[in-house]
Write an enzyme that holds these catalytic residues in place. Structure first.
Site, PDB file in Angstrom:
ATOM      1  CB  SER A   1      -0.931   0.000   1.205  1.00 51.24           C
ATOM      2  OG  SER A   1      -0.192  -0.084   2.406  1.00 51.24           O
TER       3      SER A   1
ATOM      4  CG  HIS B   1      -4.013  -1.588  -0.893  1.00 54.02           C
ATOM      5  ND1 HIS B   1      -4.663  -0.379  -0.893  1.00 54.02           N
ATOM      6  CD2 HIS B   1      -3.612  -1.796   0.387  1.00 54.02           C
ATOM      7  CE1 HIS B   1      -4.639   0.142   0.324  1.00 54.02           C
ATOM      8  NE2 HIS B   1      -4.003  -0.692   1.120  1.00 54.02           N
TER       9      HIS B   1
ATOM     10  CE  LYS C   1      -7.310  -0.988   2.555  1.00 57.80           C
ATOM     11  NZ  LYS C   1      -7.433   0.099   3.516  1.00 57.80           N
TER      12      LYS C   1
HETATM   13  N1  PLP Z   1      -3.894  -4.812   5.131  1.00 58.50           N
HETATM   14  C1  PLP Z   1      -3.517  -3.817   4.300  1.00 58.50           C
HETATM   15  C2  PLP Z   1      -2.473  -4.081   3.267  1.00 58.50           C
HETATM   16  C3  PLP Z   1      -4.115  -2.538   4.416  1.00 58.50           C
HETATM   17  O1  PLP Z   1      -3.740  -1.546   3.620  1.00 58.50           O
HETATM   18  C4  PLP Z   1      -5.113  -2.339   5.401  1.00 58.50           C
HETATM   19  C5  PLP Z   1      -5.780  -1.033   5.571  1.00 58.50           C
HETATM   20  O2  PLP Z   1      -5.208  -0.013   5.700  1.00 58.50           O
HETATM   21  C6  PLP Z   1      -5.452  -3.406   6.236  1.00 58.50           C
HETATM   22  C7  PLP Z   1      -4.833  -4.630   6.069  1.00 58.50           C
HETATM   23  C8  PLP Z   1      -6.516  -3.258   7.267  1.00 58.50           C
HETATM   24  O3  PLP Z   1      -7.766  -3.275   6.613  1.00 58.50           O
HETATM   25  P1  PLP Z   1      -9.077  -2.798   7.354  1.00 58.50           P
HETATM   26  O4  PLP Z   1      -9.216  -1.337   7.080  1.00 58.50           O
HETATM   27  O5  PLP Z   1     -10.182  -3.624   6.782  1.00 58.50           O
HETATM   28  O6  PLP Z   1      -8.855  -3.072   8.800  1.00 58.50           O
END
Ligand code: PLP
Length: 438
Positions: free
Chosen positions: A210, A238, A269
């Site tokens: 990300s 992502h 997302k």
């Molecule tokens: N994993 C990644 C790669 C993320 O970018 C995010 C969110 O920022 C998460 C996990 C966590 O996701 P959630 O917003 O559903 O808790």
């Protein structure tokens, strides 16, 4: 006499309580001084993260609480614009009306409705896996999987730039931990050799990273996993919904759907979010952004329902969230047009910014980090972009490594070509003004 004794007792209690308050007051004052000094350090380092207040629904165009209107939003994870889709919003409203605001229960007590089971079945079908389990967020899914799956007899091998929630999830488990250099297959191979002594090996990686917008070399990872008898876990937050010909994710993009064992992802997302499309009024709510899941082999999902702490000890997903995600998946399974609609816009932004002289990290991903290096420059430029109607955010340490500050731009299918061109133009002006461009 008893009255005099009672008064003495009362005075004693008061002075005792006063002394106690004085003691805790001193500790609180000390804590306050320490916190204020730490906060001052963050401000001094130019890495302060403030929260801008939005007064409209989430979407490609925003109104801010401090008066800014007509702002073009380039920092949401609303990759496909589905959080603004009228059918997604309608599905949330219908679920809310039919199934209520919330369950007031965890799943195994009285928190499972037919829509939860339907969504889990749909997620598994979307990813072509045996089963799926819902969590309140992907952060929870990542926090809950490693501890439930791995014991001190096992090993987990994790990319050093994995998301914080994977890092935290791994910290919670008792397996042997190996950290390999970011996307470095030689290092992963060395660590896999070292980990042969353990019962089970699990390679854990973000599908798409990300902060850098780069995509894990899953083909090579799966080959190594096969060679050293390891399992592969990917976090697809992502990627789900838009990478690959049908938006199934990184494993589809790289042709390894049958080689990745476990997928964790988010509903917050590309598969929903928190938005109302301009001109599509939603009388009741904007769908909340929440929800995550694990999908993979059925016995693993069954085990997570028994053992995974964020699942066992946290409330069920609210029906409106389930309704949104379910409709978003229906739309994606009906046609790949939405998933494909974003690629051209990403390409337009990346090539125009590169031509303007900026370095954009990653490749072919709607996360387009404009690399600047200096934290203060990233923060000042982001502020100045907002003055020109473009909402972007600077990222600096500790979110990214020191010296690698950047402004992360995220492209959405609902941006127009004109939106993208305005963003590039503003970057060019602001970059020249602050010395990021000659
Ligand atoms: N994993 C990644 C790669 C993320 O970018 C995010 C969110 O920022 C998460 C996990 C966590 O996701 P959630 O917003 O559903 O808790």
């Amino acid at each position: 006499m008893w009255r005099a004794a009672a008064v003495r007792t009362l005075r004693g209690a008061r002075s005792g309580a006063g002394a106690l308050r004085a003691a805790s007051g001193a500790a609180a004052a000390q804590l306050r001084r320490r916190l204020e000094s730490e906060l001052e350090d963050i401000r001094g380092a130019g890495t302060w993260k403030s929260e801008r207040v939005i007064a409209s629904r989430q979407g490609p165009h925003l109104r801010l609480a401090d008066g800014g209107a007509g702002i073009i939003n380039f920092c949401a994870n609303n990759y496909l614009g589905l959080s603004s889709h009228p059918e997604v919003i309608r599905a949330a409203v219908e679920a809310l009306e039919k199934f209520g605001a919330g369950l007031s229960s965890v799943r195994f007590i009285c928190g499972t409705q037919s829509i939860h089971k339907d969504l889990e079945e749909k997620i598994a079908r979307f990813h072509q896996r045996e089963d799926a389990i819902l969590y309140a967020s992907c952060f929870d899914a990542n926090a809950g999987i490693f501890e439930a799956l791995l014991t001190p007899e096992d090993a987990v091998l994790s990319d050093e730039l994995n998301h914080a929630s994977i890092i935290d999830g791994i910290r919670l488990c008792k397996a042997n931990k190996y950290r390999y250099r970011h996307m470095d297959m030689q290092d992963l191979e060395a660590k896999l050799k070292e980990a042969q002594k353990h019962r089970l090996r699990l390679v854990a990686t973000d599908g798409a990273f990300s902060m850098d917008g780069d995509i894990a070399p899953l083909r090579e990872i799966c080959q190594l996993a096969q060679k050293y008898d390891a399992l592969v876990f990917i976090d697809e937050c992502h990627a789900t919904g838009f990478l690959g010909p049908n938006g199934r994710g990184t494993d589809e993009l790289l042709g390894v759907m049958d080689k990745v064992t476990i997928i964790n992802s988010t509903l917050g997302k590309a598969l929903g979010g928190a938005a109302g499309h301009p001109g599509v009024p939603c009388p009741i709510l904007s769908p909340p952004s929440a929800g995550g899941y694990t999908t993979g082999p059925k016995p693993l999902i069954d085990l997570l329902r028994q053992r995974s702490r964020p699942y066992l000890f946290s409330n069920s997903l609210p029906p409106a969230v389930v309704g949104c995600a379910s409709k978003a998946l229906d739309l994606l399974m009906e046609s790949n047009a939405i998933a494909q609609s974003m690629a051209a816009k990403t390409q337009r932004f990346r090539s125009k910014m590169t031509a303007a002289g900026f370095t954009i990290s990653g490749k072919d991903h709607p996360i387009c980090p404009v690399m600047l290096g200096d934290a203060r420059l990233a923060s000042v430029m982001a502020e100045d972009m907002l003055n020109r109607g473009i909402y972007v955010i600077g990222f600096s340490y500790p979110v990214v490594p020191k010296g690698k500050a950047r402004i992360r731009v995220q492209i959405s299918a609902v941006h127009s070509d004109e939106d993208i061109d305005r963003c590039v133009e503003a970057f060019t002006q602001v970059g020249r003004k602050h010395g990021a461009l000659p």
